[in-house]
Design a protein around this motif. Structure first.
Motif, PDB file in Angstrom:
ATOM      1  N   MET A  39     -85.942  39.920 -21.165  1.00 55.47           N
ATOM      2  CA  MET A  39     -86.127  40.710 -20.107  1.00 55.47           C
ATOM      3  C   MET A  39     -84.861  41.902 -19.703  1.00 55.47           C
ATOM      4  SD  MET A  39     -89.295  39.894 -17.283  1.00 55.47           S
ATOM      5  CE  MET A  39     -88.096  38.719 -16.107  1.00 55.47           C
ATOM      6  N   ASP A 135     -88.255  49.054 -13.219  1.00 56.55           N
ATOM      7  CA  ASP A 135     -88.160  47.865 -14.339  1.00 56.55           C
ATOM      8  C   ASP A 135     -88.778  46.620 -13.718  1.00 56.55           C
ATOM      9  OD1 ASP A 135     -88.148  47.045 -16.635  1.00 56.55           O
ATOM     10  OD2 ASP A 135     -85.926  46.239 -16.681  1.00 56.55           O
ATOM     11  N   LYS A 138     -94.860  45.335 -14.023  1.00 58.89           N
ATOM     12  CA  LYS A 138     -95.438  46.700 -14.618  1.00 58.89           C
ATOM     13  C   LYS A 138     -97.014  47.410 -13.855  1.00 58.89           C
ATOM     14  CE  LYS A 138     -92.629  45.592 -17.239  1.00 58.89           C
ATOM     15  NZ  LYS A 138     -91.156  46.216 -16.694  1.00 58.89           N
ATOM     16  N   ASP A 161     -88.791  51.593 -17.560  1.00 56.69           N
ATOM     17  CA  ASP A 161     -88.714  50.946 -18.932  1.00 56.69           C
ATOM     18  C   ASP A 161     -89.957  50.425 -19.210  1.00 56.69           C
ATOM     19  OD1 ASP A 161     -87.068  49.706 -20.860  1.00 56.69           O
ATOM     20  OD2 ASP A 161     -86.658  48.079 -19.806  1.00 56.69           O
ATOM     21  N   ASN A 162     -89.782  49.783 -20.592  1.00 57.25           N
ATOM     22  CA  ASN A 162     -91.084  49.074 -21.289  1.00 57.25           C
ATOM     23  C   ASN A 162     -92.438  49.950 -21.145  1.00 57.25           C
ATOM     24  OD1 ASN A 162     -89.475  46.755 -19.308  1.00 57.25           O
ATOM     25  ND2 ASN A 162     -89.650  46.339 -21.258  1.00 57.25           N
ATOM     26  N   ARG A 205     -85.582  50.816 -27.417  1.00 56.40           N
ATOM     27  CA  ARG A 205     -86.105  49.424 -27.309  1.00 56.40           C
ATOM     28  C   ARG A 205     -87.481  49.202 -27.075  1.00 56.40           C
ATOM     29  NH1 ARG A 205     -84.918  44.600 -23.326  1.00 56.40           N
ATOM     30  NH2 ARG A 205     -86.145  46.089 -22.100  1.00 56.40           N
TER      31      ARG A 205
HETATM   32 CA    CA Z   1     -87.230  45.813 -18.798  1.00 50.87          CA
END
Ligand code: CA
Ligand code: SAH
Length: 214
Positions: A39, A135, A138, A161-162, A205
């Motif tokens: 993470m 972040d 989710k 993010d992600n 990423r």
């Molecule tokens: Ca993240």
């Protein structure tokens, strides 16, 4: 799933400013002692966040999801002289480590570290933000966006993010539609159709959605 060829990724790392000594140590300690070290933002994403922050020169940053402090320390690099990083995490087990690293990074006095549920803490913050980094869990990305959008100044930024979720946002990489993937699909679509913002999804990423409030 990695989005970029391993050798190319290495080449990118080799041509990206190295992590600071403190971040390198934090990266190592997180991998050695903390659950789910994946993470942590890491080298390239950390430098990306620091670079964005240097471009924006924020007076106030909000980070939702501190974890061990890596992204927060990176984001704080661009703060103005009297700027503040507000960072929120629900996991108080990491508190000592996080505070130790904020001190070691020399940002102790610029950070307000809030422990608790971000859904409850964000409404209590009477601050106008220049930059928000989403972040945490989710499932709540859309809720976090709704809670922060009126606290972001016009021309300010939100980075999530992600948002590619290891590629699972694509039908062909979905094993089954789990709750996190579903939430991220909804979030990405919601941002895409929200007239208050413009946005660009960068495949850095695990995917960074960079959002600018008009
Ligand atoms: Ca993240
Ligand atoms: N930003 C960090 C990684 C964050 S990992 C980095 O890049 O290095 C996600 C974090 O969100 C975890 O530490 C988890 O405890 C936190 N989190 C999950 N749900 C939350 C909630 N409802 N409120 C606040 N933090 C939450």
């Amino acid at each position: 799933m990695e989005f970029i060829d391993e050798d190319l990724n290495q080449y990118c790392e080799d041509h990206t400013t190295p992590e600071t000594e403190v971040l390198k140590k934090l990266n190592r300690e997180t991998h050695a002692n903390v659950m789910m070290p994946r993470m942590l933002s890491g080298h390239i994403q950390g430098r990306t966040l620091a670079m964005f922050s240097q471009m924006i020169r924020p007076e106030n940053i909000l980070e939702i999801g501190t974890y061990t402090g890596y992204s927060g320390i990176s984001l704080a690099e661009g703060l103005t002289e009297n700027g503040t990083l507000h960072t929120i995490d629900i996991n108080d087990e990491l508190e000592d480590m996080v505070r130790r690293y904020f001190a070691e990074a020399g940002i102790k006095n610029k950070v307000k570290y809030h422990l608790g549920n971000a859904l409850e803490i964000i409404p209590t913050l009477d601050v106008t933000f220049d930059l928000v980094f989403i972040d945490a869990d989710k499932i709540n990305y859309s809720n976090y966006f709704d809670l922060v959008i009126d606290k972001v100044r016009p021309g300010g930024f939100i980075i999530a993010d992600n948002v590619l979720w290891s590629g699972k946002v694509l039908e062909k990489f979905r094993k089954k539609l789990d709750k996190d993937t579903e939430a991220l699909l909804d979030f990405n679509q919601k941002i895409q159709t929200d007239d208050r913002v413009e946005n660009v999804l960068l495949p850095i990423r695990d995917g960074l959605l960079v959002i600018r409030k008009k």
